[in-house]
Design an enzyme around this catalytic site. Structure first.
Site, PDB file in Angstrom:
ATOM      1  CD  GLU A  24      -0.895   1.051   3.509  1.00 41.81           C
ATOM      2  OE1 GLU A  24      -1.481   1.820   3.316  1.00 41.81           O
ATOM      3  OE2 GLU A  24      -1.307   0.391   4.518  1.00 41.81           O
ATOM      4  CB  ALA A 139     -13.668   2.298   4.190  1.00 42.65           C
ATOM      5  CG  ASP A 140      -8.587  -0.163   5.999  1.00 41.44           C
ATOM      6  OD1 ASP A 140      -8.785   0.254   5.003  1.00 41.44           O
ATOM      7  OD2 ASP A 140      -7.742   0.066   6.795  1.00 41.44           O
ATOM      8  CE  LYS A 157      -0.631   2.050  14.897  1.00 38.91           C
ATOM      9  NZ  LYS A 157      -1.102   1.672  13.336  1.00 38.91           N
TER      10      LYS A 157
HETATM   11  N1  PSU Z   1      -2.465   1.827  10.576  1.00 38.42           N
HETATM   12  C1  PSU Z   1      -1.301   1.593  10.468  1.00 38.42           C
HETATM   13  N2  PSU Z   1      -0.336   2.619   9.638  1.00 38.42           N
HETATM   14  C2  PSU Z   1      -0.934   3.158   8.593  1.00 38.42           C
HETATM   15  C3  PSU Z   1      -2.471   2.974   8.543  1.00 38.42           C
HETATM   16  C4  PSU Z   1      -3.033   2.278   9.385  1.00 38.42           C
HETATM   17  O1  PSU Z   1      -0.596   1.366  11.413  1.00 38.42           O
HETATM   18  O2  PSU Z   1      -0.460   3.694   7.710  1.00 38.42           O
HETATM   19  C5  PSU Z   1      -3.158   3.496   7.457  1.00 38.42           C
HETATM   20  C6  PSU Z   1      -3.650   2.393   6.259  1.00 38.42           C
HETATM   21  O3  PSU Z   1      -3.569   2.657   4.906  1.00 38.42           O
HETATM   22  C7  PSU Z   1      -5.092   2.266   6.636  1.00 38.42           C
HETATM   23  C8  PSU Z   1      -5.743   3.745   6.785  1.00 38.42           C
HETATM   24  O4  PSU Z   1      -5.767   1.625   5.738  1.00 38.42           O
HETATM   25  O5  PSU Z   1      -4.458   4.203   7.618  1.00 38.42           O
HETATM   26  C9  PSU Z   1      -6.762   3.681   7.648  1.00 38.42           C
HETATM   27  O6  PSU Z   1      -7.341   4.676   7.756  1.00 38.42           O
HETATM   28  P1  PSU Z   1      -8.623   5.084   8.302  1.00 38.42           P
HETATM   29  O7  PSU Z   1      -8.759   4.750   9.911  1.00 38.42           O
HETATM   30  O8  PSU Z   1      -8.979   6.418   8.200  1.00 38.42           O
HETATM   31  O9  PSU Z   1      -9.810   4.397   7.782  1.00 38.42           O
END
Ligand code: PSU
Ligand code: MN
Length: 304
Positions: A24, A139-140, A157
Site C-alpha cells: 500500500e 472503510a478497511d 493498534k
Molecule cells: N495503520 C497503521 N499505519 C497506517 C494506516 C493504518 O498502522 O499507515 C493507514 C492504512 O493505509 C489504513 C488507513 O488503511 O491508515 C486507515 O485509515 P482510516 O482509519 O482513516 O480508515
C-alpha cells in the site's frame, strides 16, 4: 484513463502466474515520516523480491491508478512536496477525475489488487473501529468483508477499539488467522490478549486456509496477523500511556474523519521519541517477508 496501468515486471509476473505481493501507499505518504518512509518503501520491495515474489506498490499517479511504481513515483508520494490524497473506496472517482496523486489505504489497495489479479497484500496495520462515541469505522473493515484478498498485517493498534474491531470482522465473515500466535496482535506489542481461533504456523498452512476459503466460493478477504518481532516490540504500559496522550490531543484539537489515523500515528512517533517508528518499520518488513512466502505457496498450489 481509469484502467489500471501495470509496471512491466508486475504485468509479466502476473501473466506467467508467478507470485506477486501488493504493497500500500498510504503508509508511505500519511503513515510514516520523511525520509524513513521512502527508505522503507524501497526496502519492502527488496524484501518481497528476496523471498521469491514480485512487489507491486499501488497508488494513483496524476489520476492514473498504477500497479507497480517507479522510484521517482515512490519519491513523489514520500517527499511531502506533491499534495497526495488519502484514497479509500469512496475516493477513486474524485482522484481520477481531478488527475490527483492518491495514496491507497488498505481498503483501496485491496480493490486495486483484486482488479489486478493479485491475491496477497502486505501492510502494517489495518484500520478498525475507533474508540469513543463517534461512529468512526474504517472503510478497511467493509472492504475486508467483500474483496477476496489476503491481507498480511500486525493486527491493529490500540488507538482502536480492538474487541469491537474483532467482533465486526466476525459478524461480516472475515477469517482472522494468527501467524505463529493464538492471540490478536496489537501492532506495537505482540498481543492484545484477545484470543484467535485460527492459527497457522507456516506459510504453507496459511496458504492452505486462504485457498480453502476462496475454494469454497466465499468472496471475503482473509486477515493474516503477524506479531511484531519481540526485539522491536514496545513496552505495553509505555505504549498505552503514549496512546492515551495522543488520543487526548486528537480530542482537544477536534481531529476527525480521515485525518484521525495520520494524526495519531504522527503524534505517537513524537511522543514516544521514535520508538513507535522503529516498531512500525520492523513489523512492516516482517509482514512483507511473510506475505511473499504465502504468495509463493499460493502460486505453488496453483501450478503444483
Ligand atoms: N495503520 C497503521 N499505519 C497506517 C494506516 C493504518 O498502522 O499507515 C493507514 C492504512 O493505509 C489504513 C488507513 O488503511 O491508515 C486507515 O485509515 P482510516 O482509519 O482513516 O480508515
Ligand atoms: Mn475513519
Amino acid at each position: 484513463m481509469s484502467q489500471l496501468k501495470f509496471a512491466p515486471e508486475v504485468a509479466e509476473a502476473l501473466h506467467e502466474g508467478r507470485p506477486v505481493v501488493a504493497l500500500e501507499s498510504t503508509v508511505i505518504s500519511h503513515g510514516l515520516p520523511w525520509p524513513e518512509n521512502l527508505a522503507l518503501a524501497a526496502k519492502l520491495e527488496g524484501l518481497v523480491r528476496e523471498h521469491g515474489a514480485t512487489p507491486a506498490t499501488i497508488a494513483i499517479i496524476a489520476g492514473q491508478p498504477k500497479v507497480g511504481l517507479s522510484a521517482n513515483e515512490l519519491e513523489q508520494l514520500a517527499d511531502g512536496k506533491t499534495p497526495v490524497m488519502k484514497i479509500s473506496r469512496r475516493d477513486f472517482g474524485v482522484a481520477i477525475a481531478r488527475k490527483a496523486y492518491g495514496a491507497t489505504t488498505v481498503a483501496a489497495t485491496m480493490i486495486m489488487a483484486h482488479k489486478a489479479g493479485i491475491a496477497v497484500f502486505a501492510t502494517g496495520g489495518i484500520g478498525g473501529v475507533h474508540l469513543g462515541a463517534a461512529m468512526d469505522i474504517s472503510a478497511d473493515l467493509p472492504e475486508l468483508s467483500q474483496t477476496p484478498v489476503a491481507v498480511v498485517c500486525a493486527g491493529a493498534k490500540s488507538i482502536l477499539d480492538l474487541p469491537r474491531t474483532l467482533e465486526w470482522l466476525e459478524t461480516f465473515g472475515v477469517p482472522v488467522i494468527g501467524y505463529r500466535t493464538s492471540e490478536f496482535p496489537a501492532f506495537y506489542i505482540p498481543s492484545s490478549g484477545l484470543k484467535l481461533e485460527a492459527r497457522a504456523d507456516s506459510p504453507t498452512e496459511a496458504a492452505a486456509m486462504i485457498d480453502a476459503h476462496w475454494g469454497f466460493g466465499l468472496q471475503s478477504g482473509v486477515l493474516v496477523t503477524v506479531p511484531v518481532p519481540t526485539e522491536s516490540a514496545m513496552d505495553a504500559d509505555k505504549v498505552q500511556r503514549d496512546i492515551a496522550q495522543a488520543l487526548h490531543e486528537a480530542d482537544t484539537q477536534k481531529i476527525s474523519g480521515k485525518e484521525t489515523t495520520p494524526f495519531l500515528l504522527g503524534r505517537l512517533v513524537e511522543i514516544s521519541g521514535g520508538e513507535t517508528l522503529r516498531a512500525n518499520l520492523a513489523l512492516l518488513e516482517q509482514n512483507a517477508v511473510v506475505a511473499a512466502q504465502i504468495a509463493v505457496e499460493l502460486a505453488n498450489r496453483k501450478t503444483g
